[in-house]
Design an enzyme around this catalytic site. Structure first.
Site, PDB file in Angstrom:
ATOM      1  N   GLU A 110       0.870  -1.187   0.000  1.00  0.00           N
ATOM      2  CA  GLU A 110       0.000   0.000   0.000  1.00  0.00           C
ATOM      3  C   GLU A 110       0.899   1.226   0.000  1.00  0.00           C
ATOM      4  O   GLU A 110       2.121   1.112   0.138  1.00  0.00           O
ATOM      5  CB  GLU A 110      -0.933  -0.013   1.218  1.00  0.00           C
ATOM      6  CG  GLU A 110      -2.048  -1.042   1.085  1.00  0.00           C
ATOM      7  CD  GLU A 110      -3.016  -1.111   2.246  1.00  0.00           C
ATOM      8  OE1 GLU A 110      -4.138  -1.506   2.020  1.00  0.00           O
ATOM      9  OE2 GLU A 110      -2.642  -0.766   3.383  1.00  0.00           O
ATOM     10  N   HIS A 222      -9.004   9.628   3.940  1.00  0.00           N
ATOM     11  CA  HIS A 222      -8.647   8.607   2.943  1.00  0.00           C
ATOM     12  C   HIS A 222      -8.902   9.186   1.558  1.00  0.00           C
ATOM     13  O   HIS A 222      -9.955   9.778   1.317  1.00  0.00           O
ATOM     14  CB  HIS A 222      -9.489   7.348   3.163  1.00  0.00           C
ATOM     15  CG  HIS A 222      -8.921   6.138   2.499  1.00  0.00           C
ATOM     16  ND1 HIS A 222      -8.903   5.994   1.134  1.00  0.00           N
ATOM     17  CD2 HIS A 222      -8.338   5.025   2.999  1.00  0.00           C
ATOM     18  CE1 HIS A 222      -8.335   4.825   0.837  1.00  0.00           C
ATOM     19  NE2 HIS A 222      -7.979   4.220   1.948  1.00  0.00           N
ATOM     20  N   ARG A 269      -0.542   9.011   2.420  1.00  0.00           N
ATOM     21  CA  ARG A 269      -1.985   9.236   2.284  1.00  0.00           C
ATOM     22  C   ARG A 269      -2.382  10.713   2.399  1.00  0.00           C
ATOM     23  O   ARG A 269      -3.255  11.186   1.678  1.00  0.00           O
ATOM     24  CB  ARG A 269      -2.671   8.422   3.376  1.00  0.00           C
ATOM     25  CG  ARG A 269      -4.124   8.267   3.213  1.00  0.00           C
ATOM     26  CD  ARG A 269      -4.665   7.316   4.242  1.00  0.00           C
ATOM     27  NE  ARG A 269      -4.517   5.925   3.862  1.00  0.00           N
ATOM     28  CZ  ARG A 269      -4.923   4.901   4.615  1.00  0.00           C
ATOM     29  NH1 ARG A 269      -5.478   5.124   5.776  1.00  0.00           N
ATOM     30  NH2 ARG A 269      -4.777   3.666   4.203  1.00  0.00           N
ATOM     31  N   HIS A 329     -11.273   9.512   7.696  1.00  0.00           N
ATOM     32  CA  HIS A 329     -11.036   8.061   7.807  1.00  0.00           C
ATOM     33  C   HIS A 329     -10.542   7.627   9.188  1.00  0.00           C
ATOM     34  O   HIS A 329     -11.019   6.625   9.719  1.00  0.00           O
ATOM     35  CB  HIS A 329     -10.005   7.680   6.746  1.00  0.00           C
ATOM     36  CG  HIS A 329      -9.762   6.213   6.623  1.00  0.00           C
ATOM     37  ND1 HIS A 329     -10.765   5.319   6.305  1.00  0.00           N
ATOM     38  CD2 HIS A 329      -8.632   5.476   6.749  1.00  0.00           C
ATOM     39  CE1 HIS A 329     -10.257   4.097   6.248  1.00  0.00           C
ATOM     40  NE2 HIS A 329      -8.972   4.163   6.533  1.00  0.00           N
ATOM     41  N   ARG A 365      -0.897   8.368   9.608  1.00  0.00           N
ATOM     42  CA  ARG A 365      -0.715   6.924   9.789  1.00  0.00           C
ATOM     43  C   ARG A 365      -0.322   6.230   8.489  1.00  0.00           C
ATOM     44  O   ARG A 365      -0.946   6.457   7.448  1.00  0.00           O
ATOM     45  CB  ARG A 365      -2.010   6.302  10.314  1.00  0.00           C
ATOM     46  CG  ARG A 365      -1.944   4.797  10.449  1.00  0.00           C
ATOM     47  CD  ARG A 365      -3.203   4.269  11.088  1.00  0.00           C
ATOM     48  NE  ARG A 365      -4.375   4.550  10.293  1.00  0.00           N
ATOM     49  CZ  ARG A 365      -4.913   3.707   9.408  1.00  0.00           C
ATOM     50  NH1 ARG A 365      -4.381   2.519   9.202  1.00  0.00           N
ATOM     51  NH2 ARG A 365      -6.000   4.041   8.743  1.00  0.00           N
TER      52      ARG A 365
HETATM   53  P1  FAD Z   1     -13.376  -0.102  16.369  1.00  0.00           P
HETATM   54  O1  FAD Z   1     -13.143  -1.317  15.564  1.00  0.00           O
HETATM   55  O2  FAD Z   1     -13.857   1.084  15.662  1.00  0.00           O
HETATM   56  O3  FAD Z   1     -14.393  -0.491  17.523  1.00  0.00           O
HETATM   57  C1  FAD Z   1     -14.938   0.500  18.366  1.00  0.00           C
HETATM   58  C2  FAD Z   1     -15.862  -0.174  19.368  1.00  0.00           C
HETATM   59  O4  FAD Z   1     -16.173   0.732  20.419  1.00  0.00           O
HETATM   60  C3  FAD Z   1     -17.200  -0.602  18.783  1.00  0.00           C
HETATM   61  O5  FAD Z   1     -17.532  -1.874  19.293  1.00  0.00           O
HETATM   62  C4  FAD Z   1     -18.191   0.438  19.322  1.00  0.00           C
HETATM   63  O6  FAD Z   1     -19.509  -0.049  19.476  1.00  0.00           O
HETATM   64  C5  FAD Z   1     -17.568   0.716  20.667  1.00  0.00           C
HETATM   65  N1  FAD Z   1     -17.952   2.004  21.249  1.00  0.00           N
HETATM   66  C6  FAD Z   1     -17.732   3.258  20.766  1.00  0.00           C
HETATM   67  N2  FAD Z   1     -18.241   4.173  21.612  1.00  0.00           N
HETATM   68  C7  FAD Z   1     -18.789   3.487  22.646  1.00  0.00           C
HETATM   69  C8  FAD Z   1     -19.512   3.862  23.811  1.00  0.00           C
HETATM   70  N3  FAD Z   1     -19.762   5.147  24.110  1.00  0.00           N
HETATM   71  N4  FAD Z   1     -19.959   2.874  24.621  1.00  0.00           N
HETATM   72  C9  FAD Z   1     -19.755   1.572  24.326  1.00  0.00           C
HETATM   73  N5  FAD Z   1     -19.084   1.167  23.238  1.00  0.00           N
HETATM   74  C10 FAD Z   1     -18.614   2.117  22.405  1.00  0.00           C
HETATM   75  N6  FAD Z   1      -6.801  -0.160   9.288  1.00  0.00           N
HETATM   76  C11 FAD Z   1      -5.861  -1.047   8.898  1.00  0.00           C
HETATM   77  O7  FAD Z   1      -4.865  -1.250   9.598  1.00  0.00           O
HETATM   78  N7  FAD Z   1      -6.025  -1.735   7.734  1.00  0.00           N
HETATM   79  C12 FAD Z   1      -7.093  -1.577   6.921  1.00  0.00           C
HETATM   80  O8  FAD Z   1      -7.209  -2.215   5.900  1.00  0.00           O
HETATM   81  C13 FAD Z   1      -8.079  -0.634   7.307  1.00  0.00           C
HETATM   82  N8  FAD Z   1      -9.165  -0.414   6.527  1.00  0.00           N
HETATM   83  C14 FAD Z   1     -10.156   0.407   6.988  1.00  0.00           C
HETATM   84  C15 FAD Z   1     -11.331   0.543   6.245  1.00  0.00           C
HETATM   85  C16 FAD Z   1     -12.378   1.295   6.742  1.00  0.00           C
HETATM   86  C17 FAD Z   1     -13.639   1.439   5.930  1.00  0.00           C
HETATM   87  C18 FAD Z   1     -12.251   1.963   7.999  1.00  0.00           C
HETATM   88  C19 FAD Z   1     -13.358   2.773   8.559  1.00  0.00           C
HETATM   89  C20 FAD Z   1     -11.077   1.848   8.717  1.00  0.00           C
HETATM   90  C21 FAD Z   1     -10.029   1.082   8.224  1.00  0.00           C
HETATM   91  N9  FAD Z   1      -8.848   0.929   8.947  1.00  0.00           N
HETATM   92  C22 FAD Z   1      -7.890   0.045   8.530  1.00  0.00           C
HETATM   93  C23 FAD Z   1      -8.723   1.510  10.291  1.00  0.00           C
HETATM   94  C24 FAD Z   1      -9.050   0.423  11.318  1.00  0.00           C
HETATM   95  O9  FAD Z   1     -10.070  -0.402  10.829  1.00  0.00           O
HETATM   96  C25 FAD Z   1      -9.478   0.991  12.647  1.00  0.00           C
HETATM   97  O10 FAD Z   1      -8.607   2.014  13.050  1.00  0.00           O
HETATM   98  C26 FAD Z   1      -9.466  -0.108  13.713  1.00  0.00           C
HETATM   99  O11 FAD Z   1     -10.248  -1.197  13.281  1.00  0.00           O
HETATM  100  C27 FAD Z   1      -9.981   0.432  15.021  1.00  0.00           C
HETATM  101  O12 FAD Z   1     -10.159  -0.645  15.888  1.00  0.00           O
HETATM  102  P2  FAD Z   1     -10.654  -0.379  17.365  1.00  0.00           P
HETATM  103  O13 FAD Z   1     -10.762  -1.709  18.007  1.00  0.00           O
HETATM  104  O14 FAD Z   1      -9.779   0.625  18.002  1.00  0.00           O
HETATM  105  O15 FAD Z   1     -12.081   0.323  17.202  1.00  0.00           O
HETATM  106  C1  SIN Z   2      -7.517   0.717   2.898  1.00  0.00           C
HETATM  107  O1  SIN Z   2      -7.781  -0.454   2.663  1.00  0.00           O
HETATM  108  O2  SIN Z   2      -7.266   1.561   2.037  1.00  0.00           O
HETATM  109  C2  SIN Z   2      -7.509   1.172   4.304  1.00  0.00           C
HETATM  110  C3  SIN Z   2      -6.191   0.899   4.863  1.00  0.00           C
HETATM  111  C4  SIN Z   2      -6.011   1.644   6.138  1.00  0.00           C
HETATM  112  O3  SIN Z   2      -6.795   2.511   6.495  1.00  0.00           O
HETATM  113  O4  SIN Z   2      -4.998   1.350   6.790  1.00  0.00           O
END
Ligand code: FAD
Ligand code: SIN
Length: 485
Positions: A110, A222, A269, A329, A365
């Site tokens: 990437e 993004h 990015r 993003h 990032r």
């Molecule tokens: P999340 O997975 O966002 O989980 C948050 C949790 O907190 C959820 O369960 C939610 O319900 C809970 N929550 C929030 N507020 C509250 C509250 N007040 N009370 C109770 N629960 C709450 N990163 C990569 O490294 N590779 C990728 O390919 C990639 N692709 C992506 C594609 C998309 C479309 C998006 C949006 C992001 C992408 N990212 C990628 C970024 C990455 O997915 C996220 O940064 C990462 O998954 C965040 O994980 P997390 O566990 O911190 O939070």
């Molecule tokens: C993507 O698949 O382009 C998202 C990757 C990322 O947010 O790290």
């Protein structure tokens, strides 16, 4: 009853922490909606990892270069050095990444990675596969539709959390350790790629409690998000597409990104997003992602979900190009933690994943380092808490358990206004006057008689604007337009 752990959030960070906590411990996982409604589930491209020991310094260097050298170097080293063991542990436990024709792990590339080092699953459904795996491994209690509205903090100890179980009912859960894994801030912006559950509320609670947030001006946009729908949450076109040959053109087919950076589509990015934004502003021309370089069957096999989603939207990939625009993003900034994943100044409160600011990502990032951060720092938090074995005595918590009104009638209009304000004033290109005006408006909203969840969201929006105003020079994703004389 006192839990050993309360975990706020069921994304990669929360569920991987839960996986690593022994079954004998009493663990409560809270999430806003269904467990899968989180950013993790929507992740496409993959998980970055050092490919082997010799790649660790290179992965570190790529992360620092993308982050404009603003990263915490020790945190980056922790991330990369721990990546091999953490990913191996997941694979040994049964997580399946895609393999190449030789049956070896298939690594993709990437933007801003100097080599292929990104693992993926089910082609472009990495987040979904990781989430399904972690959920299937989960041996602890998960409560859905539980919205945390307060942390029970007294001095430097967190006694647990308070959460809504309906529009009007609240509950309290006491815990020896509390782990914040509640994700970023996406819903604060009008156009974004994030899950609806991600709205920065816990960051707002931290502000209220006097805990430090860091780098809140560092918000990532993004570059390649589908422009054709009216919903706030936009369909992502993974960076892995560009890593494997897709490119950005204007409506006349011109690849203008090389006018901005020698790496074109594969520049960091923030650079790609800003270039698309600038080119569109200057020329008024439409911007598209072109998949011309792909052969149809290979495309379908490698990106099955993007292929199917865009087929539903009426696009015949890889033959047709797709209109794109940048959208919000990812939050590099968040709740400031130490290298032990503990919230600064606290004894038994941890923050991991996108909610936290470990300093790993600096000012921008590196693609696919986020899932890795969630995986690595959840282990660090669990290891640290098991070693500390901190115990609360809930009788010592003397503060009032407040009853908060969850939502008020005026909230919806204010919420919409805030999302617009943030998109128009605190997005890809900023200027001090507009940031200040937006901040003044947010402060006025905070004086209104509004619901608890909106208050928390506003506090977080306020912290983004304040941090952006405080950083006068552009750095990474934070770009301040020079004043015209
Ligand atoms: P999340 O997975 O966002 O989980 C948050 C949790 O907190 C959820 O369960 C939610 O319900 C809970 N929550 C929030 N507020 C509250 C509250 N007040 N009370 C109770 N629960 C709450 N990163 C990569 O490294 N590779 C990728 O390919 C990639 N692709 C992506 C594609 C998309 C479309 C998006 C949006 C992001 C992408 N990212 C990628 C970024 C990455 O997915 C996220 O940064 C990462 O998954 C965040 O994980 P997390 O566990 O911190 O939070
Ligand atoms: C993507 O698949 O382009 C998202 C990757 C990322 O947010 O790290």
């Amino acid at each position: 009853m006192v839990y050993d752990y309360v975990i706020i959030g069921s994304g990669v960070a929360g569920l991987n922490a839960a996986r690593l906590i022994p079954k004998s411990k009493k663990v409560l996982i809270l999430c806003k909606k269904e467990p899968w409604e989180c950013n993790t589930f929507y992740a496409q491209g993959g998980v970055a990892t050092a490919v082997d020991d010799s790649d660790i310094p290179v992965h570190i260097k790529d992360t620092l270069v993308a982050g404009a050298q603003y990263n915490d170097k020790q945190a980056v080293e922790l991330l990369s050095k721990n990546s091999l063991a953490c990913i191996k542990d997941l694979i040994n436990d049964g997580l399946q990444f895609d393999l190449n024709a030789k049956g070896e792990l298939a690594f993709t590339k990437e933007a801003a990675h100097s080599r292929s080092r990104i693992l993926h699953a089910d082609g472009d459904a990495t987040g979904r596969m990781i989430h399904l795996f972690l959920l299937s491994e989960c041996k602890h209690e998960i409560v859905t539709n539980a919205v945390v509205n307060d942390l029970l903090i007294q001095d430097d100890i967190c006694y647990g959390v308070q959460y809504y179980i309906s529009e009007t009912e609240q509950k309290v859960a006491y815990a020896h350790n509390t782990i914040i894994a509640s994700g970023g801030v996406g819903s604060i912006y009008k156009y974004h790629t994030n899950s609806v559950t991600v709205a920065g509320e816990i960051q707002g609670i931290c502000i209220e409690k006097g805990l430090k947030l860091k780098d809140m001006e560092m918000m990532q946009f993004h570059p390649t998000v589908f422009k054709g729908t009216s919903f706030a949450r936009k369909a992502l076109l993974s960076e892995a597409l560009r890593g494997e040959g897709a490119y950005v053109v204007d409506e006349n087919g011109y690849r203008f990104l090389f006018d901005y950076h020698e790496d074109g589509e594969l520049a960091p990015r923030d650079v790609v997003s800003r270039s698309i934004f600038d080119y569109n502003q200057k020329t008024g021309l439409g911007i598209f992602l072109s998949f011309e370089s792909f052969e149809k069957n290979a495309f379908r096999k490698r990106f099955p979900n993007i292929y199917a989603n865009f087929n539903d939207l009426g696009y015949d990939l890889p033959f047709e190009r797709v209109p794109i625009s940048p959208a919000f993003h990812y939050a590099m900034g968040g709740i400031q933690t130490g290298l032990d994943a503990k919230v600064l100044g606290m004894k038994n409160l941890y923050a991991i994943g996108e909610a936290a600011c470990t300093g790993v990502h600096g000012a921008n990032r590196l693609a696919s380092n986020s899932l890795l951060e969630g995986i690595v720092f959840s282990k660090i938090a669990v290891d640290d808490s098991m070693k500390q074995d901190f115990k609360i005595d809930k009788q010592n918590y003397k503060k009032e358990i407040k009853t908060y009104t969850r939502n008020k009638e005026i909230d919806k209009n204010i919420k919409d206004r805030v999302r617009k304000l943030m998109w128009e004033n605190a997005a890809i290109v900023r200027d001090k006057e507009s940031l200040q005006k937006a901040l003044d408006e947010i402060k006025e909203f905070l004086k209104e008689d509004i619901g608890r969840l909106l208050t928390l969201r506003l506090l977080t929006a306020q912290s983004i604007l304040t941090a952006a105003i405080g950083r006068e020079k552009s750095l990474g994703a934070h770009f301040i337009k020079e004043k015209q004389c």
